[in-house]
Motif scaffolding. Sequence first.
Motif, short mmCIF file in Angstrom:
data_model
loop_
_atom_site.label_atom_id
_atom_site.label_comp_id
_atom_site.label_asym_id
_atom_site.label_seq_id
_atom_site.Cartn_x
_atom_site.Cartn_y
_atom_site.Cartn_z
N LEU A 20 -4.46 14.70 1.84
CA LEU A 20 -5.80 14.65 2.44
C LEU A 20 -5.66 15.11 3.88
O LEU A 20 -4.83 14.57 4.63
CB LEU A 20 -6.38 13.23 2.45
N SER A 21 -6.47 16.08 4.27
CA SER A 21 -6.51 16.52 5.66
C SER A 21 -7.92 16.27 6.18
O SER A 21 -8.88 16.88 5.69
CB SER A 21 -6.17 18.02 5.73
N ASN A 22 -8.05 15.33 7.08
CA ASN A 22 -9.37 15.02 7.68
C ASN A 22 -10.38 14.65 6.61
O ASN A 22 -11.48 15.18 6.56
CB ASN A 22 -9.86 16.22 8.49
N MET A 23 -9.98 13.74 5.76
CA MET A 23 -10.78 13.40 4.57
C MET A 23 -10.79 11.88 4.37
O MET A 23 -9.78 11.21 4.63
CB MET A 23 -10.15 14.13 3.37
N ILE A 24 -11.92 11.37 3.90
CA ILE A 24 -12.07 9.93 3.64
C ILE A 24 -11.20 9.54 2.44
O ILE A 24 -11.35 10.14 1.37
CB ILE A 24 -13.54 9.59 3.32
N PRO A 25 -10.31 8.56 2.58
CA PRO A 25 -9.51 8.15 1.42
C PRO A 25 -10.26 7.15 0.52
O PRO A 25 -10.84 6.18 1.01
CB PRO A 25 -8.29 7.47 2.07
N PHE A 26 -10.20 7.42 -0.76
CA PHE A 26 -10.72 6.47 -1.76
C PHE A 26 -9.48 5.93 -2.46
O PHE A 26 -8.90 6.58 -3.35
CB PHE A 26 -11.67 7.18 -2.73
N PHE A 27 -9.05 4.74 -2.03
CA PHE A 27 -7.69 4.29 -2.33
C PHE A 27 -7.44 4.04 -3.81
O PHE A 27 -6.35 4.35 -4.31
CB PHE A 27 -7.38 3.04 -1.50
N ASP A 28 -8.42 3.49 -4.52
CA ASP A 28 -8.17 3.21 -5.94
C ASP A 28 -7.89 4.50 -6.71
O ASP A 28 -6.99 4.57 -7.56
CB ASP A 28 -9.36 2.47 -6.57
N GLU A 29 -8.67 5.53 -6.41
CA GLU A 29 -8.48 6.80 -7.11
C GLU A 29 -7.19 7.49 -6.67
O GLU A 29 -6.50 8.11 -7.50
CB GLU A 29 -9.69 7.71 -6.88
N LEU A 30 -6.85 7.37 -5.40
CA LEU A 30 -5.57 7.93 -4.94
C LEU A 30 -4.42 7.33 -5.74
O LEU A 30 -3.53 8.04 -6.21
CB LEU A 30 -5.35 7.62 -3.46
N ALA A 31 -4.46 6.02 -5.86
CA ALA A 31 -3.37 5.33 -6.56
C ALA A 31 -3.36 5.71 -8.04
O ALA A 31 -2.30 5.89 -8.64
CB ALA A 31 -3.52 3.82 -6.40
N ARG A 32 -4.54 5.87 -8.60
CA ARG A 32 -4.61 6.16 -10.05
C ARG A 32 -4.01 7.52 -10.40
O ARG A 32 -3.30 7.66 -11.38
CB ARG A 32 -6.08 6.08 -10.51
N VAL A 33 -4.30 8.54 -9.58
CA VAL A 33 -3.89 9.90 -10.00
C VAL A 33 -2.50 10.29 -9.49
O VAL A 33 -1.99 11.35 -9.84
CB VAL A 33 -4.92 10.98 -9.59
N THR A 34 -1.88 9.45 -8.63
CA THR A 34 -0.54 9.76 -8.14
C THR A 34 0.50 9.34 -9.19
O THR A 34 0.51 8.21 -9.65
CB THR A 34 -0.26 9.03 -6.81
N ALA A 35 1.36 10.26 -9.55
CA ALA A 35 2.38 9.98 -10.58
C ALA A 35 3.44 9.03 -10.01
O ALA A 35 3.72 9.06 -8.81
CB ALA A 35 3.04 11.28 -11.02
N PRO A 36 4.07 8.21 -10.86
CA PRO A 36 5.20 7.40 -10.40
C PRO A 36 6.25 8.31 -9.75
O PRO A 36 6.57 9.37 -10.28
CB PRO A 36 5.74 6.77 -11.70
N GLY A 37 6.72 7.89 -8.58
CA GLY A 37 7.66 8.71 -7.82
C GLY A 37 6.98 9.75 -6.94
O GLY A 37 7.64 10.41 -6.15
#
Length: 207
Positions: free
Chosen positions: A137-154
């Motif tokens: 994210l560059s200069n962007m509002i973080p939506f934390f639940d969705e960030l966590a959901r789509v990030t792969a383990p590792g």
Amino acid sequence: MTPAQRFARLVTDVVVRSPRLWGLFRGPLRGQFDRLAPRWDSIRSAGHLGALEAALGALRGPPPRRALDLGTGTGDAAFAIARRFPEAEVTGLDLSGSMVAEARRKTPDDLAPRVRFEAGDAARLPFPDASFELVALSNMIPFFDELARVTAPGGSILVSFSHGPETPIYVSPDRLRRELGRRGFTDFAEIDAGQGTALLARRPGAG
Ligand SMILES: C[S@@+](CC[C@H](N)C(=O)[O-])C[C@H]1O[C@@H](n2cnc3c(N)ncnc32)[C@H](O)[C@@H]1O
């Protein structure tokens, strides 16, 4: 700050504390960025991606195969990620259809086979769980639940702000650490580059 920048700051502050209020702001913020899209590249400062570039250089572990640039605007962070990781497929997503059109128009021929742009809302991402080894994210509002959901383990999250606390859309590193830590992220690293700041975090697991 301009009125548009003050509005972006207000939305960021409210939505980071109460994501469920995002629905009140989605339409007006999209309209604002639709109007800004044709001149976005001319109003940004030189070196606006310095902190993001420095954080990309600080990433540890295997290079990402799939990367997502959220709130991509006219696409420059997506291009930077693609250049840094020549094997990666990069998706840039933005709420503003006009920003997405600009990003597509600007895509260099050599990156076109592996960089694509789509319109969408970071609060409700159109991707399955664990889809990306890098979410930026560059200069962007973080939506934390969705960030966590789509990030792969590792995988890693990279949050950057071109002008640190002076950036209209800005979230403090303490807040980022707290919200991401609560969702299981670890290995935090803070990076400064000129006026810019960035934070890296890793989702534990394979990789
Ligand atoms: C300040 S601009 C940053 C653009 C680009 N990342 C840069 O650093 O130049 C914020 C961008 O995020 C987009 N945006 C805001 N909220 C969003 C959301 N919920 N989902 C996707 N994009 C969003 C806006 O349309 C705008 O293009």
